[in-house]
Design an enzyme around this catalytic site. Structure first.
Site, PDB file in Angstrom:
ATOM      1  N   ASP A  17       0.822  -1.218   0.000  1.00 41.96           N
ATOM      2  CA  ASP A  17       0.000   0.000   0.000  1.00 41.96           C
ATOM      3  C   ASP A  17       0.850   1.260   0.000  1.00 41.96           C
ATOM      4  O   ASP A  17       0.632   2.167  -0.808  1.00 41.96           O
ATOM      5  CB  ASP A  17      -0.943   0.018   1.213  1.00 41.96           C
ATOM      6  CG  ASP A  17      -2.037  -1.033   1.095  1.00 41.96           C
ATOM      7  OD1 ASP A  17      -1.953  -1.873   0.171  1.00 41.96           O
ATOM      8  OD2 ASP A  17      -2.976  -1.015   1.905  1.00 41.96           O
ATOM      9  N   ARG A  99       0.305   6.536  16.872  1.00 42.07           N
ATOM     10  CA  ARG A  99       0.120   7.501  15.782  1.00 42.07           C
ATOM     11  C   ARG A  99       0.698   8.891  16.071  1.00 42.07           C
ATOM     12  O   ARG A  99       1.340   9.480  15.204  1.00 42.07           O
ATOM     13  CB  ARG A  99      -1.370   7.616  15.414  1.00 42.07           C
ATOM     14  CG  ARG A  99      -2.012   6.311  14.937  1.00 42.07           C
ATOM     15  CD  ARG A  99      -1.091   5.495  14.068  1.00 42.07           C
ATOM     16  NE  ARG A  99      -1.736   4.343  13.452  1.00 42.07           N
ATOM     17  CZ  ARG A  99      -1.072   3.298  13.003  1.00 42.07           C
ATOM     18  NH1 ARG A  99       0.246   3.242  13.127  1.00 42.07           N
ATOM     19  NH2 ARG A  99      -1.703   2.294  12.425  1.00 42.07           N
ATOM     20  N   ASP A 128      -7.343   6.116  12.195  1.00 45.32           N
ATOM     21  CA  ASP A 128      -5.944   6.530  12.067  1.00 45.32           C
ATOM     22  C   ASP A 128      -5.770   7.822  11.278  1.00 45.32           C
ATOM     23  O   ASP A 128      -4.888   8.623  11.578  1.00 45.32           O
ATOM     24  CB  ASP A 128      -5.107   5.406  11.460  1.00 45.32           C
ATOM     25  CG  ASP A 128      -4.742   4.349  12.490  1.00 45.32           C
ATOM     26  OD1 ASP A 128      -4.769   4.681  13.689  1.00 45.32           O
ATOM     27  OD2 ASP A 128      -4.438   3.211  12.107  1.00 45.32           O
ATOM     28  N   SER A 182      -6.365  -7.469   8.143  1.00 44.94           N
ATOM     29  CA  SER A 182      -5.231  -6.541   8.170  1.00 44.94           C
ATOM     30  C   SER A 182      -4.647  -6.485   9.575  1.00 44.94           C
ATOM     31  O   SER A 182      -5.365  -6.655  10.565  1.00 44.94           O
ATOM     32  CB  SER A 182      -5.666  -5.149   7.717  1.00 44.94           C
ATOM     33  OG  SER A 182      -6.540  -4.593   8.663  1.00 44.94           O
TER      34      SER A 182
END
Length: 405
Positions: A17, A99, A128, A182
């Site tokens: 990705d 994050r 996110d 995922s």
């Protein structure tokens, strides 16, 4: 037509990705790309990310790979654990807390390299994107943010792979098919979502779990450990002092071996939908129990109860991406003040998925055997005083009953 961008700092994992994003940025924005890859303890080799970035035309001086494990645990995980933070009563916030650290480094690199934009690979449906972007804007209000998943037309796995093949981006064999779910991982936890996990009625297959053995497969004999705290932070295991990241790594090993830290959760995302996630936080689960154990001995009742009242709000701030907000910093100051005397040792029993506090001691202990004993207490507590205490507390209840007949 995209806005003019000279240089963008991309949060880059080296996976399919973000490699597609890297090439797409070069094409769609015609900009120079700087990559930032963080070693957060996700357990993957990071050098392939450097090789892949070079292969995709990134200059060596524009490739940043940094080991941020100690900073992650010291400056993000530990402050959060001082608060005993749990989102919706259960989730130890493993993804959420990573994050702001990534965002901070991206902004620092943008300043260092003269970049005018930052980019991330989060989708337009999840939390996110919010966490990254609130972090960017809090630290650099004028920065341009690029979120490809909200802009491009590569809306399926097939299209991504077609784009990758067209631009000669290497694709691992296991990435050609659709991934069954995922995964996001760091030193605090691993998180699995999507695909085979989307039905909240279906029990996750054992293959979903990566950080823990199943409680059924864990040893039949309990493991005892001692965790030592100073001012609310864990500093040693079984008498051996360890750095923050080394200590969490050790707790992860102990948790994994005893089947500790699994959570199957349906949660409320900040963007409004519910999602089902499977989390594994072996070391964090032990640390959470140990921290509450030492607080039970060293925190005054009023302080402890106030902390518990504000904890859901604090946890929600982190989950929603407000790590760099003034309100989180205000609460952190209150929490850190409460930890001044949270020093001592906790003994824990780890057994088949369970973490039990079985002993605690502290030079700052507020526990008084003289006051709680059922034996003769030598006048430390006059039981007759309780009668007036109860009568005063009962007064409004008696008046209420009398007034209403």
């Amino acid at each position: 037509m995209h806005a003019k961008v000279k240089k963008a700092v991309l949060a880059y994992s080296g996976g399919l990705d973000t490699s597609v994003i890297l090439k797409w940025l070069q094409e769609a924005y015609g900009c120079e790309v700087v990559t930032f890859t963080a070693d957060l303890g996700q357990g993957e080799e990071l050098e392939p990310a450097r090789k892949k970035a070079l292969l995709l035309g990134i200059k060596p001086e524009n490739i940043f790979i940094e080991d941020v494990r100690e900073e992650f645990v010291r400056d993000f995980v530990f402050p959060m654990f001082r608060a005993n933070a749990l989102y919706e009563g259960q989730y130890l916030l493993g993804t959420s807390i990573a994050r702001p650290l990534i965002a901070k480094h991206q902004i620092e690199i943008a300043r260092k390299t003269g970049a005018d934009a930052v980019a991330h690979g989060a989708t337009g449906k999840g939390n996110d994107q919010v966490r990254f972007e609130l972090g960017y804007y809090a630290l650099e209000p004028g920065i341009k943010v690029i979120a490809p998943w909200r802009e491009w037309d590569l809306t399926s796995r097939t299209k991504l792979i077609e784009f990758a093949e067209k631009h000669q981006i290497p694709i691992a064999k296991d990435k050609r098919g659709d991934a069954p779910f995922s995964v996001d991982a760091n030193l605090l936890h691993s998180s699995s979502e999507g695909k085979v996990l989307e039905d909240p009625w279906a029990e996750p297959d054992e293959m979903v779990y990566q950080r823990t053995i199943s409680p059924e497969a864990a040893p039949d004999k309990a493991t005892y450990i001692e965790v030592e705290f100073e001012k609310g932070d864990a500093v040693a295991i079984d008498g051996k002092r360890l750095s923050p990241a080394t200590l969490l790594t050790k707790l992860n090993e102990l948790g994994k071996a005893n089947g500790i830290g699994r959570l199957d959760l349906v949660e409320n995302r900040f963007v409004g939908m519910k999602s089902r996630g499977v989390y594994e936080t072996p070391g964090g689960t032990i640390l959470h129990a140990a921290h509450r154990g030492i607080e039970s001995l060293t925190l005054d009742r009023g302080a402890a109860h106030l902390k518990d009242e504000i904890m859901p709000r604090y946890a929600e701030m982190i989950y929603n991406g407000f790590w760099f907000s003034p309100e989180r910093e205000m609460l952190q100051a209150l929490i850190d003040k409460s930890q001044e005397n949270v020093t001592g040792t906790v003994r824990l029993k780890l057994y088949k998925g369970n973490t039990a506090v079985v002993g605690r001691k502290s030079p700052k202990s507020l526990y008084s055997l003289q006051h709680v004993t059922f034996e003769e207490d030598a006048g430390a507590y006059d039981q007759r005083d309780a009668a007036g205490f109860i009568k005063l507390n009962a007064l409004r209840l008696r008046l209420l009953k009398k007034g209403r007949g």
